[in-house]
Design an enzyme around this catalytic site. Structure first.
Site: not given
Length: 162
Positions: A31, A97
């Site tokens: 990612w 998050h």
């Protein structure tokens, strides 16, 4: 001097040591690959520059920064490893998050190292934006991947001596 004014990856003031006999795993998140790829290049180059042998560097790719935890744990099942370098990048978004991931990754990577009694090096960028990440992945502030490699060498040598 403020970190905004200098390259933080200057190791000219320390004795790094020779990594020729050490074995490493680099666990890298896929990612934010633009950033993590640059961190990986920095870590790999840092290890080689200090004598590490390519055959003694294992690369493990994981989907995201959270998976660095399990990837590092799996890598350390190899009892011959001297250190693991965990590389990732978490960029602040609009939700909490970011906070949960950063906290979990930092805490749990430390626990993995303690569980296996081996160094797990935290090479995870936690930035407000992509520009800050790129500045720390080979940009004006150096390469945190290289810094993680230097730390892994130093801690690997300490591990070997104890």
């Amino acid at each position: 001097m403020s970190s905004s004014l200098k390259n933080l990856s200057d190791f000219s003031h320390i004795q790094v040591g020779n990594a020729a006999d050490l074995k490493f795993a680099i666990v890298v998140s896929q990612w934010n690959s633009q950033v993590t790829g640059a961190l990986l290049n920095g870590a790999y180059a840092g290890l080689l520059a200090h004598g590490a042998v390519e055959e003694n560097i294992e690369l493990i790719e994981v989907p995201g920064s959270y998976e660095l935890i399990a990837g590092s744990d799996m890598a350390l099942r190899n009892k011959e490893l001297d250190a693991v370098i965990a590389l990732g990048c978490v960029i602040q978004g609009e939700t909490r998050h970011f906070d949960f991931i950063c906290q979990a990754v930092g805490t749990e990577l430390a626990q993995v190292g303690l569980k296996h009694s081996k160094p797990v090096i935290f090479g995870v960028l936690t930035t407000d934006n992509l520009a800050q990440a790129m500045d720390r992945a080979g940009g004006k502030h150096g390469n945190k991947g290289e810094e993680a490699a230097i730390t892994a060498i130093q801690m690997g040598l300490i591990h070997r001596s104890h």
